[in-house]
Design a protein around this motif. Structure first.
Motif, PDB file in Angstrom:
ATOM      1  N   ASN A 296      14.447  -7.910   2.154  1.00 58.67           N
ATOM      2  CA  ASN A 296      13.177  -7.777   3.094  1.00 58.67           C
ATOM      3  C   ASN A 296      13.858  -8.040   4.700  1.00 58.67           C
ATOM      4  O   ASN A 296      13.001  -7.682   5.446  1.00 58.67           O
ATOM      5  CB  ASN A 296      12.153  -8.979   2.793  1.00 58.67           C
ATOM      6  CG  ASN A 296      13.069 -10.343   2.639  1.00 58.67           C
ATOM      7  OD1 ASN A 296      13.700 -10.841   3.478  1.00 58.67           O
ATOM      8  ND2 ASN A 296      12.872 -11.063   1.417  1.00 58.67           N
ATOM      9  N   VAL A 297      15.145  -8.721   4.801  1.00 62.12           N
ATOM     10  CA  VAL A 297      15.360  -8.755   6.186  1.00 62.12           C
ATOM     11  C   VAL A 297      15.918  -7.475   6.763  1.00 62.12           C
ATOM     12  O   VAL A 297      15.792  -7.608   8.187  1.00 62.12           O
ATOM     13  CB  VAL A 297      16.847  -9.698   5.801  1.00 62.12           C
ATOM     14  CG1 VAL A 297      17.899  -9.024   5.352  1.00 62.12           C
ATOM     15  CG2 VAL A 297      17.336 -10.126   7.471  1.00 62.12           C
ATOM     16  N   VAL A 298      16.145  -6.508   6.125  1.00 61.28           N
ATOM     17  CA  VAL A 298      16.141  -5.007   6.595  1.00 61.28           C
ATOM     18  C   VAL A 298      15.054  -4.580   7.135  1.00 61.28           C
ATOM     19  O   VAL A 298      14.837  -4.329   8.199  1.00 61.28           O
ATOM     20  CB  VAL A 298      16.756  -4.215   5.469  1.00 61.28           C
ATOM     21  CG1 VAL A 298      16.765  -2.645   6.234  1.00 61.28           C
ATOM     22  CG2 VAL A 298      17.936  -4.497   5.224  1.00 61.28           C
TER      23      VAL A 298
ATOM     24  N   HIS B 163       7.018  -0.150   1.145  1.00 62.22           N
ATOM     25  CA  HIS B 163       6.224  -1.298   0.994  1.00 62.22           C
ATOM     26  C   HIS B 163       7.033  -2.400   0.026  1.00 62.22           C
ATOM     27  O   HIS B 163       6.816  -3.505   0.301  1.00 62.22           O
ATOM     28  CB  HIS B 163       4.876  -0.854   0.236  1.00 62.22           C
ATOM     29  CG  HIS B 163       4.048  -1.982  -0.364  1.00 62.22           C
ATOM     30  ND1 HIS B 163       3.186  -2.541   0.497  1.00 62.22           N
ATOM     31  CD2 HIS B 163       3.834  -2.930  -1.473  1.00 62.22           C
ATOM     32  CE1 HIS B 163       2.484  -3.662   0.007  1.00 62.22           C
ATOM     33  NE2 HIS B 163       2.947  -3.832  -0.990  1.00 62.22           N
ATOM     34  N   HIS B 164       7.646  -1.936  -0.769  1.00 64.86           N
ATOM     35  CA  HIS B 164       8.445  -2.659  -1.899  1.00 64.86           C
ATOM     36  C   HIS B 164       9.525  -3.421  -1.032  1.00 64.86           C
ATOM     37  O   HIS B 164      10.193  -4.464  -1.779  1.00 64.86           O
ATOM     38  CB  HIS B 164       8.897  -1.908  -3.034  1.00 64.86           C
ATOM     39  CG  HIS B 164       7.947  -1.290  -3.597  1.00 64.86           C
ATOM     40  ND1 HIS B 164       7.123  -2.013  -4.424  1.00 64.86           N
ATOM     41  CD2 HIS B 164       7.239   0.105  -3.890  1.00 64.86           C
ATOM     42  CE1 HIS B 164       5.988  -1.174  -5.005  1.00 64.86           C
ATOM     43  NE2 HIS B 164       6.169  -0.097  -4.413  1.00 64.86           N
ATOM     44  N   PHE B 165       9.706  -3.315   0.229  1.00 64.03           N
ATOM     45  CA  PHE B 165      10.709  -4.335   1.036  1.00 64.03           C
ATOM     46  C   PHE B 165      10.019  -5.998   0.650  1.00 64.03           C
ATOM     47  O   PHE B 165      10.933  -7.005   0.724  1.00 64.03           O
ATOM     48  CB  PHE B 165      10.710  -3.960   2.470  1.00 64.03           C
ATOM     49  CG  PHE B 165      11.721  -3.268   2.982  1.00 64.03           C
ATOM     50  CD1 PHE B 165      13.110  -3.274   2.608  1.00 64.03           C
ATOM     51  CD2 PHE B 165      11.588  -2.064   3.577  1.00 64.03           C
ATOM     52  CE1 PHE B 165      14.118  -2.454   2.932  1.00 64.03           C
ATOM     53  CE2 PHE B 165      12.843  -1.416   3.855  1.00 64.03           C
ATOM     54  CZ  PHE B 165      14.140  -1.470   3.408  1.00 64.03           C
TER      55      PHE B 165
ATOM     56  N   ALA C 111      19.551   0.687   9.430  1.00 59.27           N
ATOM     57  CA  ALA C 111      20.032   1.683   8.767  1.00 59.27           C
ATOM     58  C   ALA C 111      21.320   1.399   8.011  1.00 59.27           C
ATOM     59  O   ALA C 111      21.868   1.235   7.030  1.00 59.27           O
ATOM     60  CB  ALA C 111      19.820   2.899   8.871  1.00 59.27           C
ATOM     61  N   ALA C 112      22.192   0.852   8.917  1.00 57.89           N
ATOM     62  CA  ALA C 112      23.528   0.427   8.570  1.00 57.89           C
ATOM     63  C   ALA C 112      23.682  -0.726   8.053  1.00 57.89           C
ATOM     64  O   ALA C 112      24.387  -1.272   7.067  1.00 57.89           O
ATOM     65  CB  ALA C 112      24.469   0.345   9.917  1.00 57.89           C
ATOM     66  N   THR C 113      22.632  -1.709   8.530  1.00 57.00           N
ATOM     67  CA  THR C 113      22.578  -3.211   7.569  1.00 57.00           C
ATOM     68  C   THR C 113      22.333  -2.702   6.142  1.00 57.00           C
ATOM     69  O   THR C 113      22.689  -3.398   5.209  1.00 57.00           O
ATOM     70  CB  THR C 113      21.262  -3.975   8.258  1.00 57.00           C
ATOM     71  OG1 THR C 113      21.841  -4.173   9.614  1.00 57.00           O
ATOM     72  CG2 THR C 113      21.198  -5.270   7.678  1.00 57.00           C
TER      73      THR C 113
END
Length: 369
Positions: A323-325, A315-317, A345-347
């Motif tokens: 947040n782009v991930v 949620h805390h994205f 995940a790599a990003t």
């Protein structure tokens, strides 16, 4: 007598201007801030993450006060900060988890150069005019950033402002380049995909007993749309958050179920009640918590759940510069074939390694098995 006085003032003016500068914050306010900022009060504890993006080394240095919502809302993430920077426990708290608990007098007593607030969230916002005026009257500059209200538009702007405050603009530009590239990787492919699955976002699963908490167009809804989905709550929820009934969900049958995870893996109660994901959460715990949430009466009857199109996301994205991930992860959930080779995940690993003082490992999203 006048000439010596004017001469003295002329000498002092350059010194005064060297000690102050103007910035424009995310509320559109022109704010005079000290040329050298050494003491900072944070309007949310989670802004430590953003400071970690904007400055190299220890982001806690110079933070003399902050709100206390971080350990309350994301205990596992906070525990990692305590482990790497034990001194965070000694930072005085100037409030709890809402703007009306912010103690302006306690903040002023800490003699900060600047107070950094968010446009929306768990601390004082632009509407807290009495608090802002009190701080400014005491010589504390107040600036606003935003990682929540309009995250896709404001994240890189906010990082640039923070980096300007702490004197590391090159770091902000490196982050902005990485952020824009990560977003472009989604936009370019979605431009060729006309289909948009209907997505039901169950907000902060397990925080309340009522079913079913969801989100409107803003904030999370905007990110869902940017990731190539249609947010079910858009048009149904007038504000940021609200409730929809199980009957409506069963009638509409969303194509994708997405739960936002706030669970704390440090307590047995949270393990049984909430979806877990994020820093400090194992992949096994995340999958098990999602399975338990999907087994609830009504939710288990959704086609998306029965057919394996159910996911959970930290949620805390939605309060984070990363947040782009979340956009990349959701794009892969919504369009698995088109984004088969995209590796969010790599990003995330790359961005954490480059723009955080430590790599907060964990399962930030998971899928139904």
């Amino acid at each position: 007598m006048i000439r010596p006085l004017l001469f003295a003032l002329a000498l002092l003016l350059p010194l005064a201007s060297a000690r102050a500068r103007e910035v424009v914050d995310l509320a559109g306010r022109t704010v005079q801030v000290p040329d050298r900022i050494e003491r900072i009060v944070l309007g949310e504890g989670r802004m430590l993450i953003a400071l970690g993006v904007a400055r190299a080394g220890d982001p806690t240095r110079g933070v003399v006060g902050m709100m206390g919502e971080y350990p309350l809302l994301d205990p596992a993430g906070w525990e990692l900060w305590r482990r790497h920077f034990p001194a965070v426990d000694r930072i005085p708290l100037v409030g709890k988890a809402s703007g009306d608990t912010f103690d302006a007098e306690a903040a002023i007593a800490l003699a900060p150069d600047v107070a950094i607030f968010g446009l929306a969230g768990h601390g004082p916002g632009p509407q807290a005019t009495a608090t802002i005026e009190r701080l400014e009257a005491a010589g504390v500059a107040v600036v606003f950033v935003d990682f929540f209200k309009a995250p896709l538009a404001d994240t890189t702007r906010s990082v640039r402002l923070l980096a300007e405050l702490v004197g590391e603009p090159a770091r902000a530009e490196a982050f902005a380049a990485a952020y824009d590239a990560a977003l472009a990787a989604v936009d370019a492919r979605l431009a060729k995909i006309p289909e948009r699955p209907l997505v039901f976002v169950e907000n902060r699963v397990g925080l309340q007993a009522d079913c079913c908490a969801t989100v409107g167009k803003t904030v999370i809804g905007d990110l869902v749309e940017r990731a190539g989905g249609r947010n079910l709550g858009t048009g149904l929820i007038p504000g940021n958050t609200g409730l929809v009934s199980l009957e409506l969900l069963l009638a509409r049958q969303p194509d994708v179920y997405l739960g936002t995870a706030i669970g704390n893996p440090l307590t047995a109660k949270a393990q049984s009640a909430r979806i877990q994901a994020g820093p400090g959460v194992s992949a096994e715990a995340a999958r098990a918590s999602l399975a338990a949430a999907l087994a609830r009466p009504g939710i288990a009857g959704l086609d998306a759940v029965r057919e394996g199109r159910a996911f959970a996301l930290w949620h805390h994205f939605f309060h984070s510069p990363f947040n782009v991930v979340a956009v990349q992860a959701m794009a892969k959930m919504f369009h698995p074939q088109a984004f088969a080779d995209l590796d969010p995940a790599a990003t995330l690993a790359d961005m954490l390694a480059r723009f955080q003082p430590f790599v907060a490992e964990g399962a930030y999203w998971t899928a139904a098995q």
